[in-house]
Design a protein around this motif. Structure first.
Motif: not given
Length: 275
Positions: A230-236
């Motif tokens: 989830l963290r990676q999904n919101v981190t461009s």
């Protein structure tokens, strides 16, 4: 066999009907516990508890209650010595004790309650009061599988239950989930203060921080994805979130290091209180 309402006890005594005890009682009723099978013992019940017992037909502070299938200890831990004799008088040879007394070990209970046999020690947390709790629980060697299932359905009426292989892990549970809500509340405080420092009006920063953390928590609750995913999904890559996470994830002084230090401190203090 998964626990369900069929594993609810026929009779139960709740000793201590404060905020947590009262919330647990409401959870039991929601999952099908017969009100007529419940007895509440509390020297100073709240008006809400008086009303609930009156409306549901729950026995409140009767003299000499019969020994129940389950006795739940939900008083303040420091009241155990004072209440021990009256608690002991309520126990029968088949009574299961479920204790949520922080810092009171199974050994403490056995030493103060000579009639005690099967004991479950549980550590719920504050969100249990709204049915979203996380509880760690351990048993002594006198708890039968049927009694464990009874405890499971009672405790899971207020959230998830994790059964521990040994009571020694209770202090770590206390440090993570027992004290954990305070860490999250402090995160909201810090995020709001940082927003104010960045130029937002304080009341707006507070509302945004609160909504952000509660929304992220609900997303985590509903998602099957790991927190890391989830963290990676919101981190461009190269974006604003990545810039912030570079600071938060900086070792050894980043969030991971601070959280390890905080949990270790809470665990040490739990061990001291239990000792």
């Amino acid at each position: 066999m998964s626990p369900n309402a069929s594993h609810l006890p026929s009779s139960l005594i709740l000793i201590g009907a404060g905020k947590m005890g009262g919330s647990m009682l409401e959870g039991w009723l929601k999952v099908g516990m017969r009100p007529q099978g419940v007895t509440v013992l509390d020297p100073r019940p709240s008006e809400d508890m008086n009303r609930l017992c009156r409306e549901q037909g729950i026995a409140l502070n009767p003299a000499n209650p019969a020994a129940p299938d389950v006795l739940v200890l939900a008083t303040k831990p420091q009241m155990l010595d004072e209440a021990a004799s009256s608690v002991n008088a309520c126990l029968g040879p088949q009574t299961l004790i479920v204790s949520i007394l922080a810092g009171k070990t199974i050994g403490d209970l056995r030493s103060r309650l000579p009639a005690a046999g099967a004991i479950v020690r549980a550590m719920p947390n504050l969100p249990a009061s709204i049915g979203r709790g996380a509880t760690g629980a351990a048993v002594n060697d006198q708890v039968s599988e049927e009694q464990r299932l009874m405890a499971d359905v009672l405790l899971s009426s207020n959230g998830i239950v994790e059964w521990l292989p040994t009571e020694n892990l209770i202090d770590a549970v206390t440090a993570v989930s027992g004290s954990g809500p305070a860490y999250v509340f402090h995160l909201v405080e810090c995020l709001a203060e940082a927003g104010t420092a960045a130029g937002l009006p304080p009341d707006l920063a507070q509302r945004l921080a609160r909504a952000t953390v509660t929304g992220a928590g609900e997303l985590l609750f509903q998602s099957d994805l790991s927190p890391a995913t989830l963290r990676q999904n919101v981190t461009s890559p190269g974006g604003t979130t990545a810039a912030a996470l570079e600071v938060l994830m900086r070792d050894p002084n980043g969030m991971k290091g601070l959280m390890r230090e905080a949990v270790a401190a809470a665990k040490r203090r739990a061990e001291e209180l239990a000792g």
